[in-house]
Scaffold this motif. Structure first.
Motif, mmCIF file in Angstrom:
data_model
loop_
_atom_site.group_PDB
_atom_site.id
_atom_site.type_symbol
_atom_site.label_atom_id
_atom_site.label_comp_id
_atom_site.label_asym_id
_atom_site.label_seq_id
_atom_site.Cartn_x
_atom_site.Cartn_y
_atom_site.Cartn_z
ATOM 1 N N LEU A 196 0.822 -1.211 0.000
ATOM 2 C CA LEU A 196 0.000 0.000 0.000
ATOM 3 C C LEU A 196 0.855 1.259 0.000
ATOM 4 O O LEU A 196 0.463 2.288 -0.568
ATOM 5 N N LEU A 197 2.031 1.185 0.636
ATOM 6 C CA LEU A 197 2.948 2.324 0.641
ATOM 7 C C LEU A 197 3.373 2.660 -0.786
ATOM 8 O O LEU A 197 3.410 3.839 -1.182
ATOM 9 N N TYR A 198 3.672 1.647 -1.573
ATOM 10 C CA TYR A 198 4.105 1.881 -2.946
ATOM 11 C C TYR A 198 2.938 2.298 -3.840
ATOM 12 O O TYR A 198 3.110 3.121 -4.747
ATOM 13 N N ILE A 199 1.754 1.744 -3.582
ATOM 14 C CA ILE A 199 0.577 2.194 -4.333
ATOM 15 C C ILE A 199 0.316 3.669 -4.055
ATOM 16 O O ILE A 199 0.057 4.460 -4.978
ATOM 17 N N SER A 200 0.416 4.056 -2.795
ATOM 18 C CA SER A 200 0.242 5.465 -2.422
ATOM 19 C C SER A 200 1.313 6.323 -3.069
ATOM 20 O O SER A 200 1.045 7.444 -3.523
ATOM 21 N N GLY A 201 2.558 5.790 -3.112
ATOM 22 C CA GLY A 201 3.654 6.527 -3.723
ATOM 23 C C GLY A 201 3.432 6.762 -5.209
ATOM 24 O O GLY A 201 3.654 7.872 -5.718
ATOM 25 N N PHE A 202 2.961 5.731 -5.906
ATOM 26 C CA PHE A 202 2.700 5.871 -7.339
ATOM 27 C C PHE A 202 1.579 6.878 -7.589
ATOM 28 O O PHE A 202 1.666 7.730 -8.489
ATOM 29 N N LEU A 203 0.494 6.773 -6.798
ATOM 30 C CA LEU A 203 -0.625 7.690 -6.972
ATOM 31 C C LEU A 203 -0.226 9.125 -6.649
ATOM 32 O O LEU A 203 -0.516 10.056 -7.405
ATOM 33 N N THR A 204 0.471 9.294 -5.523
ATOM 34 C CA THR A 204 0.895 10.638 -5.115
ATOM 35 C C THR A 204 1.865 11.229 -6.122
ATOM 36 O O THR A 204 1.783 12.407 -6.470
ATOM 37 N N MET A 248 2.482 24.591 -11.622
ATOM 38 C CA MET A 248 3.155 25.352 -10.563
ATOM 39 C C MET A 248 4.653 25.209 -10.740
ATOM 40 O O MET A 248 5.231 24.173 -10.400
ATOM 41 N N ARG A 249 5.285 26.218 -11.248
ATOM 42 C CA ARG A 249 6.712 26.155 -11.540
ATOM 43 C C ARG A 249 7.580 26.685 -10.413
ATOM 44 O O ARG A 249 8.806 26.617 -10.468
ATOM 45 N N ILE A 250 6.962 27.212 -9.386
ATOM 46 C CA ILE A 250 7.734 27.817 -8.295
ATOM 47 C C ILE A 250 8.133 26.749 -7.303
ATOM 48 O O ILE A 250 7.300 26.010 -6.779
ATOM 49 N N GLY A 251 9.433 26.629 -7.024
ATOM 50 C CA GLY A 251 9.935 25.582 -6.132
ATOM 51 C C GLY A 251 9.412 25.679 -4.721
ATOM 52 O O GLY A 251 9.261 24.675 -4.021
ATOM 53 N N SER A 252 9.120 26.883 -4.269
ATOM 54 C CA SER A 252 8.649 27.058 -2.895
ATOM 55 C C SER A 252 7.254 26.480 -2.681
ATOM 56 O O SER A 252 6.796 26.361 -1.551
ATOM 57 N N LEU A 253 6.573 26.142 -3.773
ATOM 58 C CA LEU A 253 5.236 25.568 -3.656
ATOM 59 C C LEU A 253 5.269 24.052 -3.517
ATOM 60 O O LEU A 253 4.233 23.399 -3.631
ATOM 61 N N PHE A 254 6.434 23.491 -3.263
ATOM 62 C CA PHE A 254 6.556 22.043 -3.126
ATOM 63 C C PHE A 254 5.622 21.499 -2.062
ATOM 64 O O PHE A 254 4.921 20.509 -2.275
ATOM 65 N N PHE A 255 5.596 22.128 -0.899
ATOM 66 C CA PHE A 255 4.775 21.625 0.203
ATOM 67 C C PHE A 255 3.292 21.755 -0.108
ATOM 68 O O PHE A 255 2.498 20.904 0.296
ATOM 69 N N VAL A 256 2.922 22.797 -0.846
ATOM 70 C CA VAL A 256 1.526 22.943 -1.265
ATOM 71 C C VAL A 256 1.143 21.799 -2.198
ATOM 72 O O VAL A 256 0.074 21.190 -2.076
ATOM 73 N N LEU A 257 2.043 21.484 -3.137
ATOM 74 C CA LEU A 257 1.806 20.379 -4.062
ATOM 75 C C LEU A 257 1.714 19.048 -3.321
ATOM 76 O O LEU A 257 0.881 18.205 -3.644
ATOM 77 N N ALA A 258 2.591 18.867 -2.337
ATOM 78 C CA ALA A 258 2.610 17.619 -1.579
ATOM 79 C C ALA A 258 1.289 17.416 -0.834
ATOM 80 O O ALA A 258 0.705 16.336 -0.862
ATOM 81 N N VAL A 259 0.824 18.463 -0.173
ATOM 82 C CA VAL A 259 -0.425 18.375 0.583
ATOM 83 C C VAL A 259 -1.608 18.176 -0.363
ATOM 84 O O VAL A 259 -2.505 17.358 -0.107
ATOM 85 N N ALA A 260 -1.606 18.909 -1.489
ATOM 86 C CA ALA A 260 -2.686 18.765 -2.464
ATOM 87 C C ALA A 260 -2.717 17.349 -3.030
ATOM 88 O O ALA A 260 -3.788 16.762 -3.211
ATOM 89 N N SER A 261 -1.529 16.778 -3.282
ATOM 90 C CA SER A 261 -1.449 15.411 -3.801
ATOM 91 C C SER A 261 -2.031 14.424 -2.805
ATOM 92 O O SER A 261 -2.737 13.480 -3.184
ATOM 93 N N TYR A 262 -1.741 14.644 -1.514
ATOM 94 C CA TYR A 262 -2.277 13.747 -0.488
ATOM 95 C C TYR A 262 -3.799 13.762 -0.485
ATOM 96 O O TYR A 262 -4.453 12.705 -0.435
ATOM 97 N N TYR A 263 -4.389 14.960 -0.541
ATOM 98 C CA TYR A 263 -5.845 15.045 -0.481
ATOM 99 C C TYR A 263 -6.498 14.445 -1.718
ATOM 100 O O TYR A 263 -7.579 13.840 -1.638
ATOM 101 N N VAL A 264 -5.861 14.593 -2.878
ATOM 102 C CA VAL A 264 -6.398 13.977 -4.091
ATOM 103 C C VAL A 264 -6.358 12.459 -3.972
ATOM 104 O O VAL A 264 -7.332 11.758 -4.272
#
Length: 275
Positions: free
Chosen positions: A94-102, A113-129
């Protein structure tokens, strides 16, 4: 060719992604692990990843085994307290399935989003999706569990219908205390056709939009419910619906309590006489 690696940035990025993946796996497994425990697991996973990167391991295969074997297994164990064995294997998959999806969602959103500082925003958004996708999959899976096929037997006649096991159906016969299913009018006519003497009485009920009502109640000879297995019910009680049941092509709503007294098909041979 040489690459310059900022270990502090690498550690922070890995910690963030490990934390998100562990939270996703926790939701999938319905683990009781708290966020502090998950953060500890992500911290361990990120630290071990940095350690493997720093160590002068000569063979790429060895690092591959360390990354995907030791590091992730220890991270799951520390963050989710998953037991060794099949539970650990399930969590690892499941960890790898989550990794592939995320990773897929992250890459898709990253093109906007080309701005590097938005990494954490992208990470959180990916989790919720990913979390939403998993919730949808779980919902559809639960819906399939409640769908079944029912074979109804009455006076030598047999009808095969699509049925819904509805936890909201708590209808019971006041005289016998038995759980009652709800049957479509057309199916009831087919089963009762040609029957000269059928014992019918009426059962009161209430539902959304109708406070008080009554339905004809009939006792079938037997019923076989088919989903992942077969269950035989002797003399099930069914109330004939006042209106035609057209939603999702279901012709019967099964009271789940009737399954408690059912006989599995494997044991049917020893109980055929009673059915």
């Amino acid at each position: 060719m040489y690459y310059e690696l900022y270990i502090d940035v690498f550690f922070t990025v890995n910690f963030t992604m490990d934390y998100i993946l562990l939270v996703a796996v926790r939701k999938m497994l319905k683990c009781p692990a708290r966020h502090g425990r998950i953060a500890l697991g992500a911290l361990l996973g990120s630290a071990l990843t940095c350690l493997v990167i720093i160590l002068p391991v000569p063979y790429t295969f060895v690092k591959f085994v360390l990354f995907h074997g030791m590091v992730n297994v220890l991270m799951i164990r520390a963050g989710l307290l998953v037991k060794w064995g099949s539970d650990m294997l399930k969590a690892w998959i499941l960890l790898y399935i989550s990794g592939f999806l995320t990773g897929g969602v992250f890459q898709f959103l990253g093109q906007y989003m080309r701005i590097g500082s938005l990494f954490f925003v992208l990470a959180v958004a990916s989790y919720y999706v990913v979390s939403g996708i998993w919730s949808l999959i779980s919902y559809l899976s639960r819906q399939n569990q409640y769908r079944c096929q029912a074979d109804l037997y009455m006076n030598g006649r047999k009808c095969q219908v699509q049925a819904l096991i509805d936890t909201g159906n708590s209808l019971r016969d006041e005289l016998t205390g038995k759980p009652v299913c709800i049957l479509d009018q057309d199916v009831a006519r087919e089963l009762l056709a040609g029957s000269e003497a059928v014992k019918l009485r009426y059962i009161p009920y209430h539902s959304i939009g109708k406070k008080d009502g009554v339905m004809p109640l009939v006792t079938l000879d037997k019923m076989c419910i088919r989903n992942d297995k077969k269950q035989w019910i002797a003399e099930p009680m069914a109330a004939i619906c006042e209106n035609e049941m057209t939603a999702d092509k279901y012709k019967m709503i099964i009271n789940p309590e009737i399954l408690v007294g059912g006989i599995d098909d494997d044991n049917k041979s020893s109980s055929t006489a009673s059915i």
